[in-house]
Each structure stands twice: as structure tokens, then as C-alpha cells.
Design a protein around this motif. Structure first.
Motif, short mmCIF file in Angstrom:
data_model
loop_
_atom_site.label_atom_id
_atom_site.label_comp_id
_atom_site.label_asym_id
_atom_site.label_seq_id
_atom_site.Cartn_x
_atom_site.Cartn_y
_atom_site.Cartn_z
N ASN A 1 -18.03 5.39 -2.46
CA ASN A 1 -17.29 4.10 -1.42
C ASN A 1 -16.76 5.13 -0.33
O ASN A 1 -16.44 6.77 -0.82
N ASN A 2 -15.58 4.84 0.05
CA ASN A 2 -15.08 5.26 1.66
C ASN A 2 -14.30 6.88 1.17
O ASN A 2 -14.69 7.73 1.40
N TRP A 3 -13.40 6.24 -0.16
CA TRP A 3 -12.90 7.69 -0.53
C TRP A 3 -13.34 8.07 -1.53
O TRP A 3 -13.39 9.77 -1.31
N PRO B 1 -9.14 8.67 4.64
CA PRO B 1 -10.26 8.34 5.51
C PRO B 1 -9.68 7.53 6.04
O PRO B 1 -9.24 6.33 6.30
N PRO B 2 -10.39 7.78 7.80
CA PRO B 2 -12.02 8.67 7.42
C PRO B 2 -11.31 10.09 7.75
O PRO B 2 -11.62 10.93 8.11
N SER C 1 -16.75 -2.25 -3.09
CA SER C 1 -18.18 -1.47 -3.09
C SER C 1 -18.67 -1.37 -4.25
O SER C 1 -20.66 -1.31 -4.08
N ASP D 1 -16.05 9.08 -1.15
CA ASP D 1 -16.81 10.18 -0.02
C ASP D 1 -16.21 11.43 0.82
O ASP D 1 -16.50 12.13 1.00
N GLU E 1 -17.20 1.93 6.00
CA GLU E 1 -16.91 3.31 7.08
C GLU E 1 -17.50 2.97 7.96
O GLU E 1 -17.21 3.76 9.14
N GLU E 2 -18.82 3.52 7.39
CA GLU E 2 -19.69 4.31 8.89
C GLU E 2 -20.06 3.19 9.78
O GLU E 2 -20.11 4.16 11.09
N ILE F 1 -19.12 2.53 1.39
CA ILE F 1 -19.51 3.90 2.98
C ILE F 1 -20.34 2.74 3.72
O ILE F 1 -19.41 3.60 5.06
N SER G 1 -9.54 0.59 0.07
CA SER G 1 -10.82 1.01 -0.39
C SER G 1 -12.27 0.49 -0.11
O SER G 1 -12.32 -1.08 -0.54
N GLY H 1 -16.01 0.84 9.99
CA GLY H 1 -14.35 -0.06 9.24
C GLY H 1 -13.02 -0.55 10.16
O GLY H 1 -13.94 -1.45 11.09
#
Length: 446
Positions: free
Chosen positions: A65-67, A208-209, A111, A69, A156-157, A153, A150, A160
Motif C-alpha cells: 500500500n502507500n505505506w 506518505p507521500p 489495498s 511503498d 496514492e499515485e 498505491i 493507509s 490521494g
């Protein structure tokens, strides 16, 4: 000329003195002599709910997930297997039963359910469903948090919460979870600690980010409020008797020097940005210069997370590397660095009381690997809760953070918040002395 200068300086001094006296009276900072207080003299209503709390990324393990990553890209300590809770949840739920708990707050990992946009993992949803069934069979109320720092990904890309256009996909995820579980789950938290998420991710760059922009921080704060409001109204339409709120971290900001007008001004600005702007959003539907009408009164309860107060002044750190927590001479520092200030728990309750909804204590705890401070920390804070209830505060529950040691975000595994110690080499859990104290308190007051 000198006479005029003296008059001007005298006037400024008088105004500063008036400001300080006014603020000292309006914003007291109480400190108790705890040696004179009987911490065993507590009582709770018959239906009071006793619980603990966890978050998916901190306990489940092996997430993408974003975390995860962020950990990899920034060479942070890896969360990895965490507590391997995804595989050991039944044994972990035995710990809930052993403590005598009646409520458990945990989060759903988006995620897991939607690893790629539009692709849903039904097997993961079925496991969450099984977890809900198991809790109910044990007589434990599930309190589900939909976003606890969280998310996928792919989301997030897309930006978010920094991109307002992403809110519909977050809403879609929340609706799918609600549709699957709301026949058995009554109490829901939409978002955990929106101000912490915004500040740590977009001001201090430790979540993140990892960005550092005041403009982005305020944008994310407002979008989190919009997202909460959208989810609240959508889920209430689906099930009007659902009980929906969010978990707000109320950190108190006090002036380092209570005689200093500059320290007072700094503390009031920070308090408004961290706490006041958020409360205004719920009460008025207005936040940081923007109208968010759906946010007004969008709570059936408020989840209160409380840990400490920050002593603030003119020279404030702008990153966690620079962050040093000041404390009063008599205060005890926790392993996290901030002081134990149980008196502020009551102040946090007073801050959220104008929302005119019931209070659920959704987090309260301390990092303490050797369990030397946690017993006293637990007793002081529960005494505060007990006294507040006696004084008329509508407090429905207390969820201790946390059930067991886990992955503490940017701090990794060095901060141990658990009532159960976890040996991360072999995943063995062991009830700490403080856990036994909590167990005894529940037994006497449950």
C-alpha cells in the motif's frame, strides 16, 4: 520624542499584559497532585464499553500500500510481517476475550480489497466478514475504521486526498465495505486522525507521500473533511440507524512560557489549525476559508484520541528530526518523548463537547517497552474518564491503544504501545503487568 517612545512602549506592554492575563484565564493548564488522588476510586456505568484498538497496516502484515511503498522508497524500517495478525487473528481475538473486553476498534485495509483499481478481492472481504462474526460470537462489539492512514498505491499515485477528484473512488470503497458488513457492524469511523495524516504527510513529510507544503496540507485537510462528509451521508442513506463518526486526535497546545504573549499567540494559532478549524468544519460547515456544507453536523459520535500536550513557542521545529518535546519540570517524559499529561484528557473532552454527540475514547495509551510507566498512565487516564462521566460527559467507551505491540508508523518497531508484548522474531504474545491491571479494572467495573 523620548516621552512619546516611552508612552508607546508602555501602551504595548499594557496590551501584552492584558492579552496574557486574558488568555491565562480563558485557557488554564491544570496540573494535579496525583499523590493525593485515589486512582482506585473509579466507577463506570453498567453499559460502559471496554476495549482496545489496532490498525490494519500496523498489525496485519505483508501489505502492499502507500505505506509499504513509502517505507521502501525512503529507507524507513519495513513493516514486513508486522504482527502477522492476518494469519493469527483468531488467537489474537482470544486475547480480547481474556482481557474481558466488550468492544474492539480495528481498521479495514483498502489495498487488500482493491489492490488494483476496479479489481476487488472477495476472499479478503470474506475474511473481514469472518472476523466480524467471530467478534460477535464472543460478545465483542466491532468498531470499524474505514481509513487509518493507509490506502492502495494506485490511489496514492492519482494524488490521494490531495486531489478532490479522488473522493468518489474512496466513497465507492467505503460503500462496498458498508454493504458487506453493516448488517452486523453498527459503529463506524470514517477516517482516523485527519490532522495527523495531513500534517505528517504534507507538512513534516514523515508519512506518505513525504511532502512539505503548507498549501498542500490545508488542501488535504479540507478534502478529508469533504470525504468524511460524503461517506457519512451516503452510508446514512443506506442505513439510517448506523452510528457513524470519525476519530480525532486532540493534541493540546500550551505556551512554553505562560507569561510570554508570543508563546501564547503561537499556541493559539497551532491549536486552531490542529483542532479548531476541524471543529468549525463540523459545527459550521466551513473550514479554512472554504464552505463544506455537507460536513455540518456529520457525526453521530466523536471518536477521541488523546495522548499529550505540546509546549510551544516562537521557534518551532519544521521536521520530526528537529522535534524536541518540552515538558514542565514535574512532568514525566514518555519513551516517545512527549510528556504524560493526563489532566489534558479532560480538556480534550471539553473541546469536543460542543459537538453535542456522544464521545467514544477511540485511542489512549503510551509507548513503554518495560511497562514501568503504563500502569500509572492507565490509572490516571481512567480516573479522568471516571470523573468526567460523573460530571455529566456522555462517554460511551474506552479503547486502549493498543492490544499489542505493533508497527508504529515512522517510528517503526521501537515504540511499544501494547498491553501485550510481542516478540517479533517468533510472534509470541505475552500479557504485560499493565494488561493484567486493565483486566482487573474491567472485571471490577464491567
Amino acid at each position: 520624542m523620548w516621552l512619546w517612545l516611552i508612552l508607546v512602549l508602555s501602551a504595548l506592554l499594557a496590551i501584552s499584559l492584558f492579552i496574557v492575563l486574558y488568555l491565562r484565564n480563558k485557557h488554564p493548564e491544570p496540573h494535579y497532585n496525583w499523590e493525593e488522588i485515589d486512582l482506585n476510586a473509579i466507577s463506570f456505568p453498567e453499559k460502559f464499553q471496554w476495549g482496545t484498538a489496532t490498525a490494519a497496516h500496523q498489525v496485519e502484515g505483508h501489505l502492499s500500500n502507500n505505506w509499504s511503498d513509502f517505507e521502501e522508497k525512503n529507507d524507513f524500517e519495513r513493516s514486513g510481517a508486522a504482527c502477522d495478525h492476518w494469519n493469527r487473528w483468531k488467537d489474537d481475538f482470544d486475547m480480547l476475550t481474556n482481557l474481558g473486553l466488550s468492544t474492539y476498534r480495528f481498521s479495514i485495509e483498502w489495498s487488500r480489497l482493491e489492490p488494483t483499481e476496479g479489481t476487488w478481492n472477495q476472499e479478503a472481504m470474506e475474511q473481514y466478514s469472518s472476523m466480524i462474526d467471530d467478534l460477535l460470537e464472543r460478545g465483542i462489539r466491532p468498531v470499524v475504521t474505514l481509513h487509518h492512514f493507509s490506502h492502495p498505491i494506485w490511489w496514492e499515485e492519482k494524488g490521494g486526498f490531495a486531489n478532490r477528484n479522488n473522493i468518489p473512488s474512496f466513497l465507492n470503497y467505503c460503500e462496498k465495505v458498508f454493504d458487506a458488513l453493516s448488517d452486523r457492524v453498527d459503529v463506524w469511523c470514517t477516517i482516523n486522525e485527519p490532522t495527523v495524516f495531513s500534517t505528517m504527510g504534507y507538512t513534516l513529510g514523515q508519512f506518505p507521500p513525504g511532502k512539505r507544503s503548507i498549501l498542500l496540507t490545508t488542501k488535504v485537510m479540507k478534502n478529508l473533511m469533504r470525504a468524511h462528509a460524503e461517506v457519512y451521508h451516503s452510508l446514512k442513506e443506506k442505513k439510517p440507524d448506523a452510528v457513524i463518526g470519525l476519530a480525532k486526535n486532540v493534541t493540546l497546545f500550551d505556551p512554553l512560557n505562560r507569561w510570554s504573549p508570543i508563546d501564547w499567540i503561537v499556541s493559539r494559532i497551532l491549536d486552531y489549525l490542529w483542532n479548531g478549524a476541524w471543529r468549525k468544519g463540523i459545527l459550521k460547515g466551513k473550514m479554512l476559508g472554504s464552505r463544506i456544507p455537507k460536513a455540518k453536523n456529520s457525526l453521530d459520535f466523536i471518536g477521541l484520541n488523546y495522548y499529550t500536550h505540546f509546549l510551544t513557542g516562537l521557534f518551532m521545529p519544521t521536521s520530526t528530526e528537529e522535534l524536541e518535546f518540552a515538558k514542565r519540570d514535574h512532568e514525566i517524559s514518555t519513551e516517545f518523548g512527549y510528556p504524560m499529561y493526563a489532566e489534558g484528557f479532560r480538556r480534550a473532552m471539553e473541546f469536543v463537547s460542543p459537538l453535542s454527540v456522544p464521545i467514544e475514547i477511540t485511542e489512549n495509551g503510551v509507548a513503554d517497552e518495560n511497562d514501568t510507566l503504563r500502569p500509572e498512565h492507565l490509572k490516571r487516564h481512567l480516573w479522568i474518564v471516571s470523573e468526567a462521566i460523573k460530571d455529566g460527559f456522555d462517554i460511551r467507551s474506552y479503547h486502549h491503544w493498543s492490544l499489542m505491540d505493533n508497527f508504529e508508523w515512522a517510528e517503526g518497531y521501537k515504540m511499544r504501545f501494547g498491553l501485550h508484548a510481542v516478540d517479533f522474531d517468533n510472534q509470541q504474545r505475552k500479557l504485560r503487568k499493565s494488561g493484567k491491571i486493565f483486566q482487573d479494572i474491567i472485571s471490577k467495573n464491567g
